[in-house]
Write a protein that holds these residues in place. Sequence first.
Motif, PDB file in Angstrom:
ATOM      1  N   GLN A  11       0.824  -1.203   0.000  1.00 17.34           N
ATOM      2  CA  GLN A  11       0.000   0.000   0.000  1.00 17.34           C
ATOM      3  C   GLN A  11       0.863   1.260   0.000  1.00 17.34           C
ATOM      4  N   SER A  12       1.962   1.238   0.746  1.00 19.20           N
ATOM      5  CA  SER A  12       2.837   2.415   0.773  1.00 19.20           C
ATOM      6  C   SER A  12       3.454   2.659  -0.609  1.00 19.20           C
ATOM      7  N   ILE A  13       3.810   1.600  -1.308  1.00 24.95           N
ATOM      8  CA  ILE A  13       4.369   1.741  -2.658  1.00 24.95           C
ATOM      9  C   ILE A  13       3.313   2.307  -3.601  1.00 24.95           C
TER      10      ILE A  13
ATOM     11  N   ALA B 230       1.133   6.828  -6.817  1.00 24.91           N
ATOM     12  CA  ALA B 230       0.049   7.766  -7.149  1.00 24.91           C
ATOM     13  C   ALA B 230       0.561   9.199  -7.089  1.00 24.91           C
ATOM     14  N   GLY B 231       1.400   9.491  -6.114  1.00 30.32           N
ATOM     15  CA  GLY B 231       1.986  10.829  -6.006  1.00 30.32           C
ATOM     16  C   GLY B 231       2.885  11.138  -7.191  1.00 30.32           C
ATOM     17  N   THR B 232       3.636  10.148  -7.638  1.00 32.17           N
ATOM     18  CA  THR B 232       4.511  10.345  -8.800  1.00 32.17           C
ATOM     19  C   THR B 232       3.687  10.640 -10.041  1.00 32.17           C
ATOM     20  N   LEU B 233       2.616   9.910 -10.237  1.00 34.75           N
ATOM     21  CA  LEU B 233       1.748  10.141 -11.392  1.00 34.75           C
ATOM     22  C   LEU B 233       1.184  11.554 -11.361  1.00 34.75           C
ATOM     23  N   GLN B 234       0.766  11.987 -10.183  1.00 36.51           N
ATOM     24  CA  GLN B 234       0.229  13.336 -10.052  1.00 36.51           C
ATOM     25  C   GLN B 234       1.306  14.373 -10.373  1.00 36.51           C
ATOM     26  N   ASN B 235       2.532  14.155  -9.893  1.00 32.14           N
ATOM     27  CA  ASN B 235       3.635  15.081 -10.179  1.00 32.14           C
ATOM     28  C   ASN B 235       3.954  15.137 -11.667  1.00 32.14           C
ATOM     29  N   LEU B 236       3.897  13.983 -12.332  1.00 31.41           N
ATOM     30  CA  LEU B 236       4.141  13.960 -13.769  1.00 31.41           C
ATOM     31  C   LEU B 236       3.084  14.774 -14.519  1.00 31.41           C
ATOM     32  N   GLN B 237       1.841  14.677 -14.069  1.00 34.03           N
ATOM     33  CA  GLN B 237       0.762  15.407 -14.715  1.00 34.03           C
ATOM     34  C   GLN B 237       0.835  16.899 -14.431  1.00 34.03           C
TER      35      GLN B 237
ATOM     36  N   THR C 152      16.238  14.245 -16.654  1.00 35.05           N
ATOM     37  CA  THR C 152      17.041  13.281 -15.893  1.00 35.05           C
ATOM     38  C   THR C 152      16.311  12.886 -14.618  1.00 35.05           C
ATOM     39  N   ASP C 153      15.774  13.878 -13.912  1.00 29.42           N
ATOM     40  CA  ASP C 153      15.028  13.598 -12.682  1.00 29.42           C
ATOM     41  C   ASP C 153      13.838  12.694 -12.959  1.00 29.42           C
ATOM     42  N   TRP C 154      13.076  12.981 -14.026  1.00 28.63           N
ATOM     43  CA  TRP C 154      11.910  12.157 -14.348  1.00 28.63           C
ATOM     44  C   TRP C 154      12.329  10.757 -14.764  1.00 28.63           C
ATOM     45  N   GLY C 155      13.451  10.654 -15.480  1.00 28.61           N
ATOM     46  CA  GLY C 155      13.945   9.332 -15.871  1.00 28.61           C
ATOM     47  C   GLY C 155      14.286   8.476 -14.653  1.00 28.61           C
ATOM     48  N   ILE C 156      14.954   9.091 -13.690  1.00 26.99           N
ATOM     49  CA  ILE C 156      15.285   8.379 -12.450  1.00 26.99           C
ATOM     50  C   ILE C 156      14.013   7.980 -11.714  1.00 26.99           C
ATOM     51  N   GLU C 157      13.071   8.906 -11.637  1.00 30.64           N
ATOM     52  CA  GLU C 157      11.802   8.644 -10.948  1.00 30.64           C
ATOM     53  C   GLU C 157      11.046   7.496 -11.621  1.00 30.64           C
ATOM     54  N   LEU C 158      11.011   7.501 -12.938  1.00 31.03           N
ATOM     55  CA  LEU C 158      10.296   6.437 -13.657  1.00 31.03           C
ATOM     56  C   LEU C 158      10.989   5.087 -13.507  1.00 31.03           C
ATOM     57  N   ARG C 159      12.313   5.076 -13.487  1.00 33.09           N
ATOM     58  CA  ARG C 159      13.035   3.809 -13.242  1.00 33.09           C
ATOM     59  C   ARG C 159      12.744   3.282 -11.841  1.00 33.09           C
ATOM     60  N   THR C 160      12.675   4.204 -10.886  1.00 32.40           N
ATOM     61  CA  THR C 160      12.345   3.808  -9.513  1.00 32.40           C
ATOM     62  C   THR C 160      10.946   3.209  -9.462  1.00 32.40           C
ATOM     63  N   ARG C 161       9.997   3.827 -10.132  1.00 32.97           N
ATOM     64  CA  ARG C 161       8.627   3.302 -10.160  1.00 32.97           C
ATOM     65  C   ARG C 161       8.584   1.932 -10.830  1.00 32.97           C
ATOM     66  N   ASP C 162       9.404   1.726 -11.861  1.00 33.79           N
ATOM     67  CA  ASP C 162       9.440   0.422 -12.519  1.00 33.79           C
ATOM     68  C   ASP C 162       9.961  -0.642 -11.557  1.00 33.79           C
ATOM     69  N   ARG C 163      10.982  -0.293 -10.791  1.00 32.73           N
ATOM     70  CA  ARG C 163      11.498  -1.229  -9.782  1.00 32.73           C
ATOM     71  C   ARG C 163      10.409  -1.540  -8.753  1.00 32.73           C
ATOM     72  N   GLN C 164       9.642  -0.516  -8.385  1.00 31.94           N
ATOM     73  CA  GLN C 164       8.576  -0.723  -7.415  1.00 31.94           C
ATOM     74  C   GLN C 164       7.467  -1.592  -7.998  1.00 31.94           C
ATOM     75  N   ARG C 165       7.192  -1.444  -9.287  1.00 31.06           N
ATOM     76  CA  ARG C 165       6.182  -2.279  -9.934  1.00 31.06           C
ATOM     77  C   ARG C 165       6.608  -3.742  -9.845  1.00 31.06           C
ATOM     78  N   LYS C 166       7.889  -4.005 -10.076  1.00 38.74           N
ATOM     79  CA  LYS C 166       8.402  -5.377  -9.963  1.00 38.74           C
ATOM     80  C   LYS C 166       8.348  -5.862  -8.521  1.00 38.74           C
ATOM     81  N   LEU C 167       8.596  -4.960  -7.588  1.00 34.21           N
ATOM     82  CA  LEU C 167       8.530  -5.310  -6.174  1.00 34.21           C
ATOM     83  C   LEU C 167       7.101  -5.677  -5.778  1.00 34.21           C
ATOM     84  N   ILE C 168       6.122  -4.957  -6.299  1.00 39.10           N
ATOM     85  CA  ILE C 168       4.719  -5.280  -6.010  1.00 39.10           C
ATOM     86  C   ILE C 168       4.398  -6.681  -6.489  1.00 39.10           C
TER      87      ILE C 168
END
Length: 155
Positions: free
Chosen positions: A52-54, A59-66, A83-99
Amino acid sequence: MATSLSVSAGNFDDLAAARNAMTGDYVPSADEPYMGPEQLEFFRNLLVEWKQSILDISAGTLQNLQDGPIREPDLNDRASSETDWGIELRTRDRQRKLISKIDSALRRIDEGEYGYCEVTGEPIGLGRLIARPIATMTVEAQEAHERREKISRDD
């Protein structure tokens, strides 16, 4: 057991907050039956809170992107933002795999396989599971697996 859990976006692998939130009432002990009802419920709650925390962070990242600026006027600012968004999106991808791994651990709890090594069938151990609730192998089996991977990569 309802608890609130906040894990920072940059440090989602750190389960310290989850463990602290969960250990208020109950702490798994070696004095009780391994993977008994209380232990399974503890790990289920830990995994659900972590997931749930992930999802909340994502959700916050998606809102920031928008909400974020689409184009920066300065080339250096634009490069920095991208560069910042690329790092953020890679982090989210890692979290998707973690979920996906968290969901797998929850499935193992439902099927009665949680806490046992998928290679040897031996108990993984409470300490390892508290440190890494998605673990699927004992430390020894994991080390052997990593050695085999390293050898095959070197070939």
